[in-house]
Design a protein around this motif. Structure first.
Motif, PDB file in Angstrom:
ATOM      1  N   GLY A 108       0.820  -1.206   0.000  1.00  7.73           N
ATOM      2  CA  GLY A 108       0.000   0.000   0.000  1.00  7.73           C
ATOM      3  C   GLY A 108       0.850   1.249   0.000  1.00  7.73           C
ATOM      4  O   GLY A 108       0.532   2.240  -0.679  1.00  7.73           O
ATOM      5  N   LYS A 109       1.939   1.209   0.734  1.00 10.75           N
ATOM      6  CA  LYS A 109       2.854   2.354   0.792  1.00 10.75           C
ATOM      7  C   LYS A 109       3.446   2.631  -0.581  1.00 10.75           C
ATOM      8  O   LYS A 109       3.498   3.780  -1.048  1.00 10.75           O
ATOM      9  N   ASP A 110       3.873   1.569  -1.271  1.00 11.11           N
ATOM     10  CA  ASP A 110       4.483   1.731  -2.591  1.00 11.11           C
ATOM     11  C   ASP A 110       3.469   2.242  -3.612  1.00 11.11           C
ATOM     12  O   ASP A 110       3.797   3.077  -4.460  1.00 11.11           O
ATOM     13  N   TYR A 111       2.233   1.744  -3.525  1.00 13.04           N
ATOM     14  CA  TYR A 111       1.230   2.180  -4.497  1.00 13.04           C
ATOM     15  C   TYR A 111       0.891   3.657  -4.303  1.00 13.04           C
ATOM     16  O   TYR A 111       0.866   4.433  -5.270  1.00 13.04           O
ATOM     17  N   CYS A 112       0.625   4.052  -3.072  1.00 12.82           N
ATOM     18  CA  CYS A 112       0.278   5.460  -2.842  1.00 12.82           C
ATOM     19  C   CYS A 112       1.456   6.385  -3.128  1.00 12.82           C
ATOM     20  O   CYS A 112       1.260   7.516  -3.599  1.00 12.82           O
ATOM     21  N   ALA A 113       2.678   5.910  -2.899  1.00 14.95           N
ATOM     22  CA  ALA A 113       3.856   6.710  -3.242  1.00 14.95           C
ATOM     23  C   ALA A 113       3.903   6.938  -4.754  1.00 14.95           C
ATOM     24  O   ALA A 113       4.193   8.045  -5.222  1.00 14.95           O
ATOM     25  N   ALA A 114       3.606   5.889  -5.519  1.00 12.86           N
ATOM     26  CA  ALA A 114       3.583   6.014  -6.979  1.00 12.86           C
ATOM     27  C   ALA A 114       2.479   6.955  -7.425  1.00 12.86           C
ATOM     28  O   ALA A 114       2.671   7.791  -8.316  1.00 12.86           O
ATOM     29  N   MET A 115       1.307   6.850  -6.798  1.00 13.65           N
ATOM     30  CA  MET A 115       0.186   7.713  -7.146  1.00 13.65           C
ATOM     31  C   MET A 115       0.483   9.168  -6.790  1.00 13.65           C
ATOM     32  O   MET A 115       0.162  10.083  -7.555  1.00 13.65           O
ATOM     33  N   ASN A 116       1.087   9.389  -5.649  1.00 11.18           N
ATOM     34  CA  ASN A 116       1.386  10.761  -5.218  1.00 11.18           C
ATOM     35  C   ASN A 116       2.430  11.409  -6.115  1.00 11.18           C
ATOM     36  O   ASN A 116       2.349  12.602  -6.422  1.00 11.18           O
ATOM     37  N   LYS A 117       3.398  10.616  -6.559  1.00 13.16           N
ATOM     38  CA  LYS A 117       4.420  11.148  -7.471  1.00 13.16           C
ATOM     39  C   LYS A 117       3.806  11.443  -8.830  1.00 13.16           C
ATOM     40  O   LYS A 117       4.155  12.438  -9.476  1.00 13.16           O
ATOM     41  N   TYR A 118       2.899  10.591  -9.257  1.00 19.48           N
ATOM     42  CA  TYR A 118       2.195  10.783 -10.531  1.00 19.48           C
ATOM     43  C   TYR A 118       1.268  11.994 -10.465  1.00 19.48           C
ATOM     44  O   TYR A 118       1.079  12.728 -11.435  1.00 19.48           O
ATOM     45  N   ASN A 119       0.660  12.217  -9.289  1.00 18.99           N
ATOM     46  CA  ASN A 119      -0.088  13.437  -8.977  1.00 18.99           C
ATOM     47  C   ASN A 119      -1.276  13.691  -9.903  1.00 18.99           C
ATOM     48  O   ASN A 119      -1.448  14.791 -10.432  1.00 18.99           O
ATOM     49  N   ARG A 120      -2.109  12.654 -10.093  1.00 21.70           N
ATOM     50  CA  ARG A 120      -3.335  12.819 -10.873  1.00 21.70           C
ATOM     51  C   ARG A 120      -4.589  12.561 -10.037  1.00 21.70           C
ATOM     52  O   ARG A 120      -5.642  13.118 -10.316  1.00 21.70           O
TER      53      ARG A 120
END
Length: 317
Positions: free
Chosen positions: A233-245
């Protein structure tokens, strides 16, 4: 004939600089991730739900039609697929298992269920997850050389009642087969209802106090894990936050919290595998859950695409 040395040198310098830039552009393009296409998601959704029957446990022919479509579409991406057949009360059901082999030591499972509850389209639950699975397979097939793990794309049958929490769930059958073969599994990602979003303050939670921590609106994607799976979950949300959509919110909790294990990831948890559910929070947001109002016109495929782009970035971290 006079020769303009300065002009020639200038052209050489400019030309060389152009070549250098072209080289950087090529290197950059090799690292770029092809985005998920909302148009592809729309196409898959239409094919999955457009039928006179409903893909519940009673309509085996319809389940088989959808399974064949999933298999065909993923194979078009160059990923070999096979059916995992099993018997339930003298009837035959099947998972679809597609293996993207990157010649790595461990494998990540990405799964979603394709059956519905009762007589309904089941657009969000769970045509959205299956459309996402097919499109993610296409995107990842183009990134095979960059993968850190093999990826198995698995479409499950019989997630819904009356077989939920039984040994007849497709995900139970699949999880058991992994254990029997002693496959090395890095983690499991389950796409469970990823298409319904709303800006309105209509988000609910299993515990009232959560509304003071998590968003009041329904315009985010949730990453739900147990404690041993929390890094997924940490890795997924980190990816989403970096993607910033699209906003991503994590929930790490035991299965005792209502709704935390309401999908196929529960069978992997029960066998000791790390597993993550990516979800729009189901009935805590979508009031059409398990009703005839769960239709395609309520889905936002652009935001579905953002959800999947986050998975792509997570897998290529």
């Amino acid at each position: 004939m006079s020769i303009n040395i300065q002009a020639i040198l200038q052209k050489m310098i400019v030309g060389g600089f152009t070549l250098i830039l072209a080289g950087y552009a090529t290197a950059y393009n090799k690292q770029a991730i092809e985005p998920t296409k909302a148009s592809n998601l729309n196409q898959h959704l239409q094919q999955i739900v457009s039928t006179t029957q409903y893909r519940n446990h009673k309509n085996i022919n319809e389940l088989n039609r959808v399974a064949a479509y999933i298999k065909q579409q993923i194979e078009l991406s160059g990923i070999p697929c096979e059916y995992q057949n099993y018997q339930v009360e003298e009837h035959s059901y099947r998972n679809v298992v597609c293996k993207l082999n990157a010649d790595k030591a461990k494998t990540i499972i990405v799964g979603a269920h394709y059956d519905t509850y009762g007589e309904q389209q089941g657009a969000d639950d769970n045509a959205s997850g299956i459309a996402g699975l097919i499109e993610l397979a296409r995107v990842m097939s183009k990134q095979k050389d960059r993968l850190r793990h093999n990826i198995d794309f698995v479409a499950y049958t019989l997630e819904e009642p009356p077989y939920f929490r039984t040994e007849y769930m497709g995900s139970y059958i699949h999880a058991q087969s992994l254990q029997a073969r002693k496959d090395k599994i890095e983690g499991v990602i389950v796409l469970e209802m990823i298409g319904y979003f709303s800006e309105k303050n209509e988000q609910n939670y299993p515990i009232k106090a959560m509304k003071w921590i998590y968003p009041k609106h329904g315009n985010f994607i949730a990453a739900v894990s147990n404690f041993s799976s929390r890094n997924l979950g940490k890795d997924y949300c980190a990816a989403m936050n970096k993607y910033n959509r699209l906003q991503c919110s994590r929930l790490v909790a035991s299965a005792s919290v209502q709704g935390v294990d309401f999908s196929d990831h529960l069978n992997y948890w029960n066998l000791g595998y790390k597993a993550l559910m990516i979800t729009d929070t189901s009935f805590y947001r979508n009031d059409a859950y398990h009703t005839k109002q769960d239709t395609l016109d309520r889905l936002n495929t652009n935001k579905m695409a953002h959800v999947l782009d986050g998975v792509s970035r997570m897998l290529l971290k």
